[in-house]
Write an enzyme that holds these catalytic residues in place. Structure first.
Site, PDB file in Angstrom:
ATOM      1  N   TRP A   1      36.500  31.768  49.357  1.00  0.00           N
ATOM      2  CA  TRP A   1      35.925  30.727  48.505  1.00  0.00           C
ATOM      3  C   TRP A   1      36.931  29.608  48.245  1.00  0.00           C
ATOM      4  CZ3 TRP A   1      31.846  31.914  44.235  1.00  0.00           C
ATOM      5  CH2 TRP A   1      30.736  32.518  44.823  1.00  0.00           C
TER       6      TRP A   1
ATOM      7  N   LYS B   1      28.999  36.109  40.157  1.00  0.00           N
ATOM      8  CA  LYS B   1      28.191  37.145  40.789  1.00  0.00           C
ATOM      9  C   LYS B   1      27.692  38.158  39.762  1.00  0.00           C
ATOM     10  CE  LYS B   1      29.399  39.048  44.781  1.00  0.00           C
ATOM     11  NZ  LYS B   1      30.134  39.887  45.758  1.00  0.00           N
TER      12      LYS B   1
ATOM     13  N   ASP C   1      44.141  35.658  40.619  1.00  0.00           N
ATOM     14  CA  ASP C   1      43.746  37.045  40.860  1.00  0.00           C
ATOM     15  C   ASP C   1      44.851  37.971  40.380  1.00  0.00           C
ATOM     16  OD1 ASP C   1      42.655  39.489  41.935  1.00  0.00           O
ATOM     17  OD2 ASP C   1      41.615  38.304  43.440  1.00  0.00           O
TER      18      ASP C   1
ATOM     19  N   GLY D   1      40.418  34.971  49.664  1.00  0.00           N
ATOM     20  CA  GLY D   1      40.596  33.528  49.714  1.00  0.00           C
ATOM     21  C   GLY D   1      39.494  32.729  50.371  1.00  0.00           C
TER      22      GLY D   1
ATOM     23  N   ASP E   1      33.555  35.314  42.625  1.00  0.00           N
ATOM     24  CA  ASP E   1      32.790  36.198  43.513  1.00  0.00           C
ATOM     25  C   ASP E   1      33.211  37.651  43.273  1.00  0.00           C
ATOM     26  OD1 ASP E   1      30.881  36.679  45.511  1.00  0.00           O
ATOM     27  OD2 ASP E   1      32.393  36.696  47.094  1.00  0.00           O
TER      28      ASP E   1
ATOM     29  N   ASP F   1      46.375  38.176  35.198  1.00  0.00           N
ATOM     30  CA  ASP F   1      45.233  38.899  34.654  1.00  0.00           C
ATOM     31  C   ASP F   1      44.422  37.899  33.835  1.00  0.00           C
ATOM     32  OD1 ASP F   1      43.444  40.468  33.231  1.00  0.00           O
ATOM     33  OD2 ASP F   1      44.917  41.985  32.678  1.00  0.00           O
TER      34      ASP F   1
END
Length: 218
Positions: free
Chosen positions: A72, A170, A90, A70, A130, A106
């Site tokens: 971000w 990322k 998530d 959490g 991220d 998902d």
């Protein structure tokens, strides 16, 4: 007990876990995260990216993919304020964050875009991720696995972003290349690879910042 003594009192640990502990104890970002109440040192990576690119605007609608734990989402909520909306999504569970709506889903699910837009109250201004696959120690393998997550997040971002919106994700090693980079450039007008100062020097991670979403192609 000071940091030096704490490191000396780690007999029985593996070499890799000792190195990780030493990095944690000597990492100023870890200390700052604890002091400021952030759930991870990664919060400072987003802060630095935001300062460079002005990603998070007051009143914005933000989607944080792979949000747990959490860090971000916390920064996004601070920056967009009460008039904004932050949705964290998530497949893992995440402890609640005040002002952040969490979707346990998902991102590959067919219903994901619709659920996300409903939670945001419209299309997203910015999609963040991220996410990285668990590392194996083999750089090429880690790069491929993390790039697969990046591609999945990018596909979802294309479904939920408003025209003009942005995407930050990322990647590892040389960054997004080949077909993946071509896809990003096809949909966004400004694309850059960046390593924020909060990324550890020895880390191979980079962040791709894509701004100026051109809209979905029919």
């Amino acid at each position: 007990m000071n940091n030096e003594k704490r490191v000396k009192n780690t007999r029985g640990r593996t070499v890799s876990s000792k190195r990780w502990l030493e990095r944690q104890l000597n990492d100023p970002y870890v200390a700052q995260a604890k002091q400021k109440g952030y759930r991870s040192r990664a919060a400072f990576k987003l802060k630095e990216l935001d300062e460079k690119f002005r990603l998070l605007r007051r009143g914005g609608r933000i989607l944080d993919l792979g949000a747990a734990p959490g860090g971000w989402s916390q920064v996004a909520r601070e920056r967009v304020g009460d008039d904004g909306k932050v949705v964290g999504a998530d497949i893992l569970e995440m402890e609640p964050i005040p002002g952040v709506e969490f979707l346990h889903l998902d991102m590959l699910a067919e219903e994901a875009p619709g659920l996300i837009k409903a939670a945001l109250g419209g299309e997203a201004d910015l999609v963040l991720t991220d996410m990285a696959a668990p590392t194996t120690g083999h750089r090429a393998t880690d790069h491929i696995r993390t790039l697969a997550l990046f591609e999945a997040a990018l596909d979802l971002a294309i479904e939920v972003l408003r025209p003009g919106g942005g995407f930050v994700g990322k990647v590892f090693q040389g960054g997004a290349t080949g077909d993946v980079l071509n896809t990003v450039k096809k949909h966004f007008s400004d694309v850059k690879h960046v390593k924020p100062p909060a990324s550890r020097k020895e880390s191979v991670e980079l962040y791709l910042v894509a701004l100026g979403f051109k809209g979905r192609k029919e």
